[in-house]
Motif scaffolding. Structure first.
Motif, short mmCIF file in Angstrom:
data_model
loop_
_atom_site.label_atom_id
_atom_site.label_comp_id
_atom_site.label_asym_id
_atom_site.label_seq_id
_atom_site.Cartn_x
_atom_site.Cartn_y
_atom_site.Cartn_z
N LEU A 1 0.85 -1.18 0.00
CA LEU A 1 0.00 0.00 0.00
C LEU A 1 0.89 1.24 0.00
CD1 LEU A 1 -2.74 -0.95 2.61
CD2 LEU A 1 -2.98 -0.82 0.13
N PRO A 2 0.58 2.23 -0.82
CA PRO A 2 1.42 3.42 -0.86
C PRO A 2 1.35 4.19 0.46
CG PRO A 2 -0.60 3.76 -2.10
CD PRO A 2 -0.55 2.31 -1.75
N ALA A 3 2.38 4.95 0.72
CA ALA A 3 2.40 5.75 1.93
C ALA A 3 1.24 6.74 1.91
CB ALA A 3 3.73 6.49 2.04
N HIS A 4 0.80 7.11 3.10
CA HIS A 4 -0.33 8.03 3.21
C HIS A 4 -0.07 9.33 2.45
CE1 HIS A 4 -3.76 10.09 4.95
NE2 HIS A 4 -2.96 11.07 5.34
N ARG A 5 1.14 9.85 2.56
CA ARG A 5 1.47 11.11 1.90
C ARG A 5 1.38 10.99 0.38
NH1 ARG A 5 3.72 15.90 3.06
NH2 ARG A 5 5.01 16.91 1.47
N PHE B 1 -4.21 12.13 -4.83
CA PHE B 1 -5.62 12.53 -4.81
C PHE B 1 -5.79 14.01 -5.09
CE2 PHE B 1 -9.21 14.31 -2.46
CZ PHE B 1 -10.26 13.58 -2.99
N PHE B 2 -5.03 14.85 -4.39
CA PHE B 2 -5.22 16.29 -4.53
C PHE B 2 -4.65 16.82 -5.85
CE2 PHE B 2 -6.07 16.08 0.03
CZ PHE B 2 -7.17 16.91 0.10
N CYS B 3 -3.57 16.22 -6.33
CA CYS B 3 -3.03 16.64 -7.63
C CYS B 3 -4.02 16.30 -8.74
CB CYS B 3 -1.69 15.96 -7.89
SG CYS B 3 -0.32 16.59 -6.89
N TYR C 1 3.01 18.96 -2.12
CA TYR C 1 2.83 17.52 -2.26
C TYR C 1 4.07 16.84 -2.84
CZ TYR C 1 -2.00 18.76 -1.34
OH TYR C 1 -3.13 19.24 -0.75
N GLU C 2 4.02 15.51 -2.88
CA GLU C 2 5.16 14.71 -3.32
C GLU C 2 5.58 15.06 -4.75
OE1 GLU C 2 6.90 11.96 -1.63
OE2 GLU C 2 6.10 13.25 -0.07
N ALA C 3 6.89 15.24 -4.95
CA ALA C 3 7.42 15.68 -6.24
C ALA C 3 7.09 14.71 -7.37
CB ALA C 3 8.93 15.87 -6.14
N LYS C 4 7.20 13.41 -7.10
CA LYS C 4 6.95 12.41 -8.15
C LYS C 4 5.50 12.45 -8.60
CE LYS C 4 7.56 7.50 -9.18
NZ LYS C 4 8.00 6.19 -8.64
#
Length: 269
Positions: free
Chosen positions: A94-98, A104-106, A159-162
């Motif tokens: 499962l992917p990390a929560h972040r 989701f938000f992107c 949010y996460e760069a990737k």
């Protein structure tokens, strides 16, 4: 259960189905106990309206219970390779929560940007200028992309760069997809104008040639060069459309040039 998982479509389906069948749950009850467990049994507490058929629990909820400590169940898991996967990776990939939140938000920003296109001034300007020159069209397209991507970068900077990079590219691709029909119309109009001008040019050129058949290919290539140069600003993003129109134009001009050369030859003969 569906609500806690955020599966609102499933929540709506269950509630509509229960309403249609006249099923109501006891107010304030939101848990289910199995076997000898104590507590409120939700399904048995359901009130049915008179004249409505009673329904079974399994008509609405599919339940599968596996007792992991049970050696028999463990053997079944081993045969299917599931138990080893659980032992080696308790999170089951499962992917990390972040990461999930970032994705989701992107994605939300991407959808909002696409949905707002019809009220976006740069996009409307692009649609109105569909018959402008390819250079002007390309400049307006760059302005539109810059506006939307800058907004995306601002809204998703935490949010996460990737995830941001992937969704940013997705946004750009979606915008180009929406603009493609406008670009197609522009290239079509340009092809018609170039075809008309080129035919006049070929006619004049052949009228002054001793043997038009010897300059057919060269005359057509010269006309195509003009079209290709006109499309240069759009080739980066819409190469396939440019090549497609160029191919059609070449076929039209070659056919025209051959017919003209044959007519001139017959007239001279």
């Amino acid at each position: 259960m569906y609500a806690s998982a955020g599966r609102w479509n499933d929540v709506a389906k269950v509630r509509l189905s229960m309403r249609d069948k006249g099923v109501r749950k006891a107010i304030g009850s939101s848990k289910i106990d199995f076997g000898q467990a104590s507590g409120t049994k939700l399904w048995k507490s359901i009130h049915y309206q008179p004249g409505r058929p009673r329904v079974l629990f399994r008509d609405y909820i599919e339940v599968s219970v596996v007792a992991l400590p049970d050696k028999i169940q463990e053997q079944k898991f081993k045969k299917r390779g599931i138990w080893e996967a659980i032992r080696q990776n308790k999170r089951l990939d499962l992917p990390a929560h972040r990461v999930m939140v970032s994705s989701f938000f992107c994605e939300k920003v991407v959808k909002e940007s696409i949905n707002s296109l019809e009220s976006n001034e740069d996009y409307l300007s692009l649609k109105k200028g569909a018959r402008s020159s390819p250079k002007e069209f390309s400049e307006k397209l760059r302005a539109l992309l810059k506006s939307l991507l800058t907004h995306f970068d601002t809204e998703t900077e935490l949010y996460e760069a990737k995830e941001r990079a992937a969704k940013r590219q997705e946004l750009e691709n979606e915008v180009l997809h929406h603009v493609e029909p406008i670009c197609r119309d522009l290239l079509y109009e340009l092809r018609l104008r170039t075809s008309s001008e080129s035919k006049d040019k070929i006619t004049n050129l052949f009228g002054n040639a001793d043997d038009p058949s010897t300059i057919i290919d060269q005359s057509v290539e010269d006309c195509l060069k003009t079209y290709i140069e006109s499309c240069e600003d759009l080739r980066t993003r819409y190469k396939n459309l440019c090549d497609e129109n160029c191919k059609v134009l070449k076929s039209e001009l070659l056919s025209f040039a051959k017919i003209m050369a044959e007519r001139i030859k017959k007239a001279d003969g």
